[in-house]
Enzyme design. Sequence first.
Site, PDB file in Angstrom:
ATOM      1  N   HIS A 102      31.015  45.798  42.446  1.00 59.63           N
ATOM      2  CA  HIS A 102      31.815  45.072  42.641  1.00 59.63           C
ATOM      3  C   HIS A 102      33.278  44.862  42.076  1.00 59.63           C
ATOM      4  CE1 HIS A 102      33.982  41.187  44.719  1.00 59.63           C
ATOM      5  NE2 HIS A 102      34.631  41.154  43.799  1.00 59.63           N
ATOM      6  N   GLU A 103      32.917  45.014  40.537  1.00 56.96           N
ATOM      7  CA  GLU A 103      34.055  44.812  39.568  1.00 56.96           C
ATOM      8  C   GLU A 103      34.635  46.131  38.986  1.00 56.96           C
ATOM      9  OE1 GLU A 103      34.803  41.777  39.074  1.00 56.96           O
ATOM     10  OE2 GLU A 103      33.351  40.696  39.256  1.00 56.96           O
TER      11      GLU A 103
ATOM     12  N   CYS B  71      34.996  37.132  46.753  1.00 58.31           N
ATOM     13  CA  CYS B  71      35.153  37.417  45.571  1.00 58.31           C
ATOM     14  C   CYS B  71      36.326  36.513  45.220  1.00 58.31           C
ATOM     15  CB  CYS B  71      36.245  38.563  46.234  1.00 58.31           C
ATOM     16  SG  CYS B  71      37.200  39.489  44.545  1.00 58.31           S
ATOM     17  N   LEU B  72      37.079  36.696  44.120  1.00 62.45           N
ATOM     18  CA  LEU B  72      37.861  35.781  43.522  1.00 62.45           C
ATOM     19  C   LEU B  72      39.048  35.446  44.193  1.00 62.45           C
ATOM     20  CD1 LEU B  72      36.541  34.827  40.098  1.00 62.45           C
ATOM     21  CD2 LEU B  72      35.931  32.955  42.370  1.00 62.45           C
TER      22      LEU B  72
ATOM     23  N   GLY C 125      31.722  37.327  37.871  1.00 59.87           N
ATOM     24  CA  GLY C 125      32.159  38.787  37.583  1.00 59.87           C
ATOM     25  C   GLY C 125      33.991  38.703  37.344  1.00 59.87           C
TER      26      GLY C 125
ATOM     27  N   HIS D  56      37.283  47.423  41.790  1.00 60.61           N
ATOM     28  CA  HIS D  56      38.559  45.914  41.389  1.00 60.61           C
ATOM     29  C   HIS D  56      38.979  46.874  40.954  1.00 60.61           C
ATOM     30  CE1 HIS D  56      38.377  42.501  43.159  1.00 60.61           C
ATOM     31  NE2 HIS D  56      37.025  41.852  42.811  1.00 60.61           N
TER      32      HIS D  56
ATOM     33  N   GLN E  54      42.332  42.051  38.582  1.00 61.87           N
ATOM     34  CA  GLN E  54      42.078  40.468  38.996  1.00 61.87           C
ATOM     35  C   GLN E  54      43.480  39.364  38.381  1.00 61.87           C
ATOM     36  OE1 GLN E  54      37.891  40.008  39.792  1.00 61.87           O
ATOM     37  NE2 GLN E  54      38.687  38.960  41.907  1.00 61.87           N
TER      38      GLN E  54
HETATM   39  O1  GNR Z   1      31.883  35.017  41.570  1.00 59.51           O
HETATM   40  C1  GNR Z   1      32.051  35.778  42.462  1.00 59.51           C
HETATM   41  N1  GNR Z   1      30.455  35.896  43.635  1.00 59.51           N
HETATM   42  C2  GNR Z   1      30.294  37.509  43.841  1.00 59.51           C
HETATM   43  C3  GNR Z   1      29.216  37.730  44.585  1.00 59.51           C
HETATM   44  C4  GNR Z   1      28.499  38.238  45.732  1.00 59.51           C
HETATM   45  C5  GNR Z   1      28.775  39.569  44.700  1.00 59.51           C
HETATM   46  C6  GNR Z   1      30.247  39.592  43.906  1.00 59.51           C
HETATM   47  C7  GNR Z   1      30.481  38.546  43.098  1.00 59.51           C
HETATM   48  S1  GNR Z   1      32.152  39.279  41.851  1.00 59.51           S
HETATM   49  C8  GNR Z   1      32.781  37.716  42.891  1.00 59.51           C
HETATM   50  C9  GNR Z   1      33.840  37.161  41.397  1.00 59.51           C
HETATM   51  C10 GNR Z   1      35.291  38.994  41.679  1.00 59.51           C
HETATM   52  O2  GNR Z   1      35.847  38.494  42.277  1.00 59.51           O
HETATM   53  N2  GNR Z   1      34.498  39.424  41.257  1.00 59.51           N
HETATM   54  O3  GNR Z   1      35.199  40.427  40.836  1.00 59.51           O
HETATM   55 NI    NI Z   2      36.242  39.726  43.463  1.00 63.52          NI
END
Ligand code: GNR
Ligand code: NI
Length: 168
Positions: free
Chosen positions: A133-134, A91-92, A46, A137, A51
Amino acid sequence: MALLDILEYPDPRLRTVAKPVATVDERIRTLASDMLDTMYDAPGIGLAASQVNVHERVIVVDISEEQDEPHVFVNPDYEKLGDDIEYQEGCLSVPGYYEKVSRSDKIRVKALNLDGETFELVAEDLLAICIQHEIDHLDGKLFVDYLSNLKRTRIRKKLEKQHKQMAS
Ligand code: GNR
Ligand code: NI
């Protein structure tokens, strides 16, 4: 194909609350395409516009193994339908750290697609977790905010040190 730079915690720009997209136009379609390229390259499941330092409400998600099921959500909103479950998140923008976070395992998402049409989707399990999660952000929120102060501070200090070393 265009790859965008991903901001890393504790960059204060990640705390910006993203604005709703007024019109889904070519600019937004290009942004979504570049975000998908960036997500697949990373690789991640995601990515939120926040980001890549674009503070508008656009997220992309693809949880498939083959990286062939892209979802784009513009101005997403959701309601929780399920029970809270714990899942080890990454999270990236917080590279190298994985911690358990509690989120609803089922949600109903309402958003605009890239034609500017409203659609709804019921998402479960990893897809539901990733969408939550997105959307966090877009509200300037990161998964580390759900951790203890001690854990979050440790992660922040380690990433700050790494960023200083990379700069020098
Ligand atoms: O790549 C991602 N893996 C992930 C694993 C578990 C819960 C959420 C994520 S999202 C993350 C990519 C990211 O940072 N998206 O904002
Ligand atoms: Ni993230």
